[in-house]
Design a protein around this motif. Structure first.
Motif, short mmCIF file in Angstrom:
data_model
loop_
_atom_site.label_atom_id
_atom_site.label_comp_id
_atom_site.label_asym_id
_atom_site.label_seq_id
_atom_site.Cartn_x
_atom_site.Cartn_y
_atom_site.Cartn_z
N GLN A 74 -3.43 -5.03 7.96
CA GLN A 74 -2.68 -3.97 8.08
C GLN A 74 -2.94 -3.11 6.41
OE1 GLN A 74 1.60 -4.43 8.74
NE2 GLN A 74 2.02 -2.55 8.11
N TRP A 75 -3.11 -1.94 6.83
CA TRP A 75 -3.50 -1.21 5.57
C TRP A 75 -2.58 0.19 5.37
CZ3 TRP A 75 -7.26 -2.98 2.39
CH2 TRP A 75 -8.09 -3.94 2.78
N THR A 76 -2.27 0.47 4.09
CA THR A 76 -1.87 1.79 3.80
C THR A 76 -2.77 2.25 2.70
OG1 THR A 76 0.36 1.15 4.26
CG2 THR A 76 0.17 3.05 3.16
N TRP A 77 -3.17 3.60 3.16
CA TRP A 77 -4.04 4.22 1.98
C TRP A 77 -3.66 5.60 1.71
CZ3 TRP A 77 -8.97 7.26 3.67
CH2 TRP A 77 -9.74 7.76 2.30
N GLU A 78 -3.44 6.02 0.47
CA GLU A 78 -2.87 7.36 0.18
C GLU A 78 -4.37 7.99 -0.49
OE1 GLU A 78 0.31 7.26 -2.45
OE2 GLU A 78 1.29 5.14 -1.61
N PRO A 79 -5.05 8.76 0.33
CA PRO A 79 -6.19 9.52 -0.35
C PRO A 79 -6.12 10.32 -1.50
CG PRO A 79 -6.04 9.78 2.01
CD PRO A 79 -4.68 9.53 1.47
N LYS A 80 -5.12 10.89 -1.84
CA LYS A 80 -5.04 11.85 -2.95
C LYS A 80 -4.68 10.88 -4.53
CE LYS A 80 -3.55 15.79 -0.36
NZ LYS A 80 -4.70 16.44 -0.81
N THR A 81 -4.15 9.83 -4.14
CA THR A 81 -3.96 8.93 -5.32
C THR A 81 -4.84 7.80 -5.34
OG1 THR A 81 -2.37 7.71 -4.09
CG2 THR A 81 -1.51 9.73 -5.25
N ASN A 82 -5.60 7.49 -4.27
CA ASN A 82 -6.45 6.65 -4.25
C ASN A 82 -5.79 4.95 -4.14
OD1 ASN A 82 -9.08 7.77 -4.68
ND2 ASN A 82 -8.34 8.29 -6.93
N MET A 83 -4.56 4.98 -3.96
CA MET A 83 -3.63 3.83 -3.79
C MET A 83 -3.93 3.28 -2.37
SD MET A 83 -2.82 3.55 -6.90
CE MET A 83 -1.82 1.76 -6.77
N VAL A 84 -4.21 1.85 -2.49
CA VAL A 84 -4.41 1.07 -1.09
C VAL A 84 -3.63 -0.11 -1.27
CG1 VAL A 84 -6.19 -0.14 0.06
CG2 VAL A 84 -7.00 1.76 -1.08
N THR A 85 -3.14 -0.45 0.02
CA THR A 85 -2.01 -1.51 0.25
C THR A 85 -2.74 -2.34 1.48
OG1 THR A 85 -0.08 -0.52 -0.78
CG2 THR A 85 0.02 -2.37 0.46
N LEU A 86 -3.06 -3.63 1.23
CA LEU A 86 -3.26 -4.66 2.08
C LEU A 86 -2.09 -5.50 2.49
CD1 LEU A 86 -5.07 -6.15 4.30
CD2 LEU A 86 -6.02 -7.41 2.05
N THR A 87 -1.57 -5.38 3.50
CA THR A 87 -0.38 -6.58 3.67
C THR A 87 -0.95 -7.53 5.05
OG1 THR A 87 1.15 -4.58 3.58
CG2 THR A 87 1.84 -6.63 4.90
#
Length: 222
Positions: A63-76
């Motif tokens: 499961q991923w969450t990606w914020e393209p404008k801040t480059n932050m990525v979260t893997l759950t």
């Protein structure tokens, strides 16, 4: 007399500009635009779960969450949650970043045709590997030294609507172990057209996305 000659020269120049044909948009960019490239710059957050089945057994789910404008990525995952800056901390989280690139690539490959540095070759007619149907094809190749898998090639089969229907992945550009897969089950998410399902010819392999959510920035109106 000089003024008359100057005006004639200017008029000729303007007519020449008007008659000059517009530069053709590369077919790779046409595919990206057909999939919603022009609205991607408004994406604030993208959530999705990457799943792989082999012989009806779920082998992978991330499961991923990606914020393209801040480059932050979260893997759950069931065991942990990892958040990092894809631009500045990729080396520190290489194991996670490799999987993020892989999973996001399957989700958003049409946009990479415009984003990435690659060579391409277009064929007006070609036989698709899974359906056997005649389609248009574009072959793209990444240069040596690019990313985690340099030299990779893709043969992309698409219709008149510029939607990808099938592809063949050639690892490192080698044709020894070609990997064909379908592109199907498209859905529109706030203007992004995403193929949610990919299968091999006999259906023993299935890569699919669930939980897709595209959060757009609010437009500022005056």
């Amino acid at each position: 007399m000089k003024k008359i000659l100057l005006l004639l020269a200017l008029a000729t120049s303007l007519l020449g500009c008007k008659n000059e044909p517009e530069k053709e948009i590369p077919i790779t960019h046409q595919i990206a635009k057909a999939n919603g490239l022009e609205v991607f710059d408004r994406v604030k957050e993208l959530q999705y779960t990457f799943n792989v089945k082999a012989n009806d057994t779920l082998r992978t789910s991330r499961q991923w969450t990606w914020e393209p404008k801040t480059n932050m990525v979260t893997l759950t995952t069931p065991d942990s949650t990892i958040t990092y800056d894809h631009k500045s901390e990729a080396d520190r989280h290489e194991w996670v970043d490799q999987r993020f690139i892989n999973d996001q690539y399957w989700l958003l490959f049409p946009f990479h045709l415009a984003w990435d540095d690659m060579e391409y070759e277009y064929s007006e007619k070609a036989t698709a590997p899974i359906s056997g149907n005649e389609m248009q094809m574009v072959t793209v190749k990444y240069p040596e030294g690019a990313g985690y898998t340099p030299g990779d090639m893709y043969e992309i089969y698409f219709g008149e609507d510029l939607m990808i229907r099938e592809w063949i992945y050639l690892s490192g550009g080698s044709r020894e172990n070609p990997f064909p897969a379908s592109w199907e089950n498209y859905e529109d998410f706030n203007g992004l057209k995403i193929a949610k399902t990919h299968k091999n010819k006999n259906g023993s392999f299935e890569l699919f996305f669930t939980g897709i959510n595209v959060v757009m920035e609010d437009r500022v109106t005056e």
